[in-house]
Design an enzyme around this catalytic site. Structure first.
Site, PDB file in Angstrom:
ATOM      1  CE  LYS A  23      -1.800   1.505   4.211  1.00  0.00           C
ATOM      2  NZ  LYS A  23      -1.377   2.880   4.466  1.00  0.00           N
ATOM      3  CG  ASN A  24       2.294   2.554   3.492  1.00  0.00           C
ATOM      4  OD1 ASN A  24       1.140   2.868   3.199  1.00  0.00           O
ATOM      5  ND2 ASN A  24       2.671   2.319   4.732  1.00  0.00           N
ATOM      6  NE  ARG A  96      -0.477  11.573   7.057  1.00  0.00           N
ATOM      7  CZ  ARG A  96      -0.308  12.803   7.527  1.00  0.00           C
ATOM      8  NH1 ARG A  96      -1.316  13.474   8.009  1.00  0.00           N
ATOM      9  NH2 ARG A  96       0.885  13.369   7.512  1.00  0.00           N
ATOM     10  CB  CYS A 120      -4.710   5.587  10.805  1.00  0.00           C
ATOM     11  SG  CYS A 120      -5.157   4.124   9.881  1.00  0.00           S
ATOM     12  NE  ARG A 125      -0.623   9.806  10.196  1.00  0.00           N
ATOM     13  CZ  ARG A 125      -0.873   8.818   9.362  1.00  0.00           C
ATOM     14  NH1 ARG A 125      -2.020   8.203   9.408  1.00  0.00           N
ATOM     15  NH2 ARG A 125       0.011   8.456   8.464  1.00  0.00           N
ATOM     16  CG  ASP A 310       2.834   0.891   9.869  1.00  0.00           C
ATOM     17  OD1 ASP A 310       1.787   1.504  10.018  1.00  0.00           O
ATOM     18  OD2 ASP A 310       3.880   1.417   9.433  1.00  0.00           O
ATOM     19  CB  VAL A 332       6.998   6.183  14.688  1.00  0.00           C
ATOM     20  CG1 VAL A 332       6.699   6.894  13.367  1.00  0.00           C
ATOM     21  CG2 VAL A 332       8.273   5.350  14.565  1.00  0.00           C
ATOM     22  NE  ARG A 418      -7.008   4.106   5.016  1.00  0.00           N
ATOM     23  CZ  ARG A 418      -6.155   4.521   5.952  1.00  0.00           C
ATOM     24  NH1 ARG A 418      -6.538   4.635   7.185  1.00  0.00           N
ATOM     25  NH2 ARG A 418      -4.919   4.839   5.648  1.00  0.00           N
TER      26      ARG A 418
END
Ligand code: EPU
Length: 438
Positions: A23-24, A96, A120, A125, A310, A332, A418
């Site tokens: 996804k990222n 985002r 999220c 953020r 994550d 983080v 997602r």
């Protein structure tokens, strides 16, 4: 898709599932296609809602996105045009990723309109690093009722930028902006996650000139034009680590097809220390509980090559079954243990220290925003009704429900889709007992 799942737990998950592109990375590579003069082809794209959101955003800006076969996207940026406010506004709060459209849109259209961001809820953020970087390139940022409007009347010029923290998103912002800015950009304190390296590979295929020096420094020499790319996305490390923790927590045995050792080394070390076993194969990694008691660990999340933030949520469910006291330091994000409340309701013994815990064994200096979770096990989990709060926390609820004795209902499943492709089908393939409702 159904909003809720009723799970009868206590059955070890066993079988084989496949993970596809991350996804990222996939979503960022889709944005990169905007920079090319010709179409790009992205392979191994997962069917997740973050990909759909970026597709809609690209569509709003005139990029034709088609899928000639499952997992492949063709992104044609030949007719990039200004978007209508309503199209952009409809995407407000959903993801985002739109923030990363800034640089490419400034190059293509001279201005960018970005909706209010979503993603999220795991802390504030903020986007200050992104905006400061864009200003360093010569952009003007205005926040209006419509969202964020960014213009660059004099074009964008390479800059010397030092990030206050190696932010993944801000590093991507700089890369996607610098590749077509005038002159050379030097980015210090950059994030170096494997997904960022893969994005650099995408940009290099497009014609960009990017090199790295030690200590998180990236140089980008701007070029006038870029063309489309053909690229297979790096596998989803976060999804692979999630299924690995599911195997451990449920006492099961899962072969994660597509997982690669090199990008999971830090995770694999922790997995082994907790008492999990794994076998590395050509086409994936087998993760299993070899029997015997699980062991407690001390883990701190960090930027790459550290233990990813994550990965902690699914792992924490497995740690509730370990014999002794584990500590997870989250360094983080400032609020990423909210999900543990529901695990406590299910019988876990987890105490969250909002201001963190000092520890002599710590590797990185304490960050201002860190917290710690102390998990004491083993505690049997029992079924409960829980609501998904965020992507990774939500997946950990599925694992907890699968581990627990009795019946659980997990609602708000949309958030899990997602980032986890076909997770219901995968649960079925692994022998989970459940029913979708709602
Ligand atoms: N930060 C700032 N200002 C900024 C940007 C970041 O203070 O302008 C702070 C954040 O608040 C956070 C830290 O810097 O405390 C790190 O944030 P980063 O920018 O690295 O995260 P991100 O780019 O927003 C991506 C992933 C996250 C993943 C993090 C860390 C995507 C779409 N998201 O977020 O993934 O946790 O990097 O690796 O790539 C997820 O997949 O569930 C997820 C949340």
């Amino acid at each position: 898709m159904s909003d809720s799942i009723v799970i009868d737990g206590g059955i070890p998950l066993r079988g084989r599932i496949e993970v596809r592109g991350a996804k990222n990375l996939a979503t960022k590579a889709m944005v990169a296609a905007l920079l090319g003069d010709t179409p790009s082809i992205l392979q191994d794209v997962p069917q997740i809602s973050d990909v759909s959101i970026v597709t809609r955003m690209l569509d709003a800006y005139g990029v034709a996105v088609t899928s000639p076969e499952e997992g492949v996207l063709v992104l044609d940026p030949s007719n990039v045009e200004r978007a209508h406010f309503a199209q952009i506004d409809a995407l407000a709060g959903s993801s985002r990723i739109p923030i990363l459209f800034c640089g490419p849109l400034l190059h293509r259209l001279g201005e960018a309109l970005i909706p209010d961001l979503g993603g999220c809820r795991i802390g504030d953020r903020p986007i200050d690093f992104h905006m400061d970087a864009l200003r360093a390139f010569g952009a003007i940022v205005d926040k209006s009722y419509e969202g964020i409007r960014i213009t660059a009347p004099d074009g964008l010029t390479g800059a010397n930028i030092e990030l206050p923290y190696p932010s993944v998103g801000a590093t991507e912002q700089v890369l996607l902006t610098a590749v077509r800015a005038r002159g050379v950009t030097e980015l210090k304190n950059a994030a170096i996650e494997p997904e960022i390296m893969d994005l650099i590979a995408v940009l290099q295929k497009m014609g960009a000139i990017i090199w790295m020096e030690p200590n998180r420094t990236i140089f980008i020499e701007g070029v006038e034009t870029l063309s489309g790319y053909t690229h297979r996305a790096i596998f989803d490390r976060n999804e692979a680590a999630s299924w690995a923790s599911a195997a451990l927590a449920t006492g099961g045995d899962i072969f994660v097809g597509g997982a690669k050792q090199q990008d999971l080394m830090t995770f694999l070390n922790v997995f082994r220390k907790v008492g999990g076993a794994f076998e590395v194969h050509e086409d994936g990694i087998r993760f299993y509980h070899p029997g015997g008691a699980l062991k407690p660990v001390q883990v701190e999340t960090d930027v790459h090559p550290g233990f990813m933030t994550d990965w902690q949520q699914p792992l924490i469910v497995a740690l509730t079954q370990a014999e002794g006291v584990s500590v997870v330091h989250e360094t983080v994000y400032e609020n990423r243990f909210g999900f543990t409340d529901a695990l406590v309701e299910m019988g876990a013994d987890i105490v969250v220290h909002q201001d963190g815990l000092e520890s002599v064994t710590r590797r990185v200096p304490r960050r201002k925003l860190e917290q710690a979770a102390v998990i004491t096990g083993p505690t049997p989990l029992h079924g409960a009704d829980v609501r998904v709060p965020d992507l990774r926390g939500g997946f950990s609820y599925l694992i907890a429900a699968l581990t627990a004795e009795g019946r659980s209902t997990v609602t708000n499943l949309g958030i899990i889709s997602r980032g986890y492709e076909h997770f219901v089908e995968k649960l079925e393939a692994l022998g989970a007992r459940f029913e979708l409702v709602g």
